[in-house]
Design a protein around this motif. Sequence first.
Motif, PDB file in Angstrom:
ATOM      1  N   PRO A  11      -7.923 -18.924  -2.564  1.00  0.00           N
ATOM      2  CA  PRO A  11      -8.105 -20.408  -2.814  1.00  0.00           C
ATOM      3  C   PRO A  11      -8.208 -20.808  -4.297  1.00  0.00           C
ATOM      4  O   PRO A  11      -8.523 -20.007  -5.204  1.00  0.00           O
ATOM      5  CB  PRO A  11      -9.581 -20.522  -2.435  1.00  0.00           C
ATOM      6  CG  PRO A  11     -10.407 -18.950  -2.397  1.00  0.00           C
ATOM      7  CD  PRO A  11      -8.848 -18.341  -2.298  1.00  0.00           C
ATOM      8  N   VAL A  12      -7.358 -22.214  -4.716  1.00  0.00           N
ATOM      9  CA  VAL A  12      -7.461 -22.483  -5.985  1.00  0.00           C
ATOM     10  C   VAL A  12      -8.550 -22.719  -6.452  1.00  0.00           C
ATOM     11  O   VAL A  12      -9.058 -22.749  -7.888  1.00  0.00           O
ATOM     12  CB  VAL A  12      -6.239 -23.783  -5.985  1.00  0.00           C
ATOM     13  CG1 VAL A  12      -6.098 -24.437  -7.348  1.00  0.00           C
ATOM     14  CG2 VAL A  12      -5.069 -23.156  -5.417  1.00  0.00           C
ATOM     15  N   LEU A  13      -9.539 -23.713  -5.776  1.00  0.00           N
ATOM     16  CA  LEU A  13     -10.698 -23.934  -6.379  1.00  0.00           C
ATOM     17  C   LEU A  13     -11.725 -23.013  -6.833  1.00  0.00           C
ATOM     18  O   LEU A  13     -12.210 -23.115  -7.918  1.00  0.00           O
ATOM     19  CB  LEU A  13     -11.701 -24.928  -5.099  1.00  0.00           C
ATOM     20  CG  LEU A  13     -12.826 -25.450  -5.485  1.00  0.00           C
ATOM     21  CD1 LEU A  13     -12.455 -26.511  -6.738  1.00  0.00           C
ATOM     22  CD2 LEU A  13     -13.479 -26.103  -4.414  1.00  0.00           C
ATOM     23  N   ALA A  18     -13.942 -20.291 -11.659  1.00  0.00           N
ATOM     24  CA  ALA A  18     -14.100 -19.320 -12.429  1.00  0.00           C
ATOM     25  C   ALA A  18     -13.572 -19.292 -14.065  1.00  0.00           C
ATOM     26  O   ALA A  18     -14.157 -18.740 -14.676  1.00  0.00           O
ATOM     27  CB  ALA A  18     -13.314 -17.945 -11.826  1.00  0.00           C
ATOM     28  N   PHE A  19     -12.616 -20.289 -13.994  1.00  0.00           N
ATOM     29  CA  PHE A  19     -12.108 -20.329 -15.476  1.00  0.00           C
ATOM     30  C   PHE A  19     -12.907 -21.690 -16.014  1.00  0.00           C
ATOM     31  O   PHE A  19     -13.156 -21.503 -17.474  1.00  0.00           O
ATOM     32  CB  PHE A  19     -10.635 -20.872 -15.642  1.00  0.00           C
ATOM     33  CG  PHE A  19      -9.801 -19.573 -15.684  1.00  0.00           C
ATOM     34  CD1 PHE A  19      -9.673 -18.683 -16.574  1.00  0.00           C
ATOM     35  CD2 PHE A  19      -8.922 -19.535 -14.516  1.00  0.00           C
ATOM     36  CE1 PHE A  19      -8.824 -17.877 -16.572  1.00  0.00           C
ATOM     37  CE2 PHE A  19      -8.208 -18.291 -14.398  1.00  0.00           C
ATOM     38  CZ  PHE A  19      -8.110 -17.498 -15.385  1.00  0.00           C
TER      39      PHE A  19
END
Length: 83
Positions: A11-13, A18-19
């Motif tokens: 998942p991109v979200l 996290a960043f």
Amino acid sequence: MKQEQNLTEGPVLKTLLAFTVPFIIANVIQALYGAVDLFVIGRYCTPESVAAVSTGTQVTQIITSMITGLTLGSTILVGKYTG
């Protein structure tokens, strides 16, 4: 044991959060530092001192944001050229 993270799958979200969360936390801490600094100076010093600290806090925030943006941009270039 070292845990690996594959940032190109999943998942991109979750990866995006996290960043971004550490950067958001750092900016909030920076803003709180400026607010506490202004509170203490405002309580015990002259209005001129408050103006000086306020200006200094804004300049520090701008410089911090510029450095953060430049480092984030440079990591994109490093990632592009390394693979």
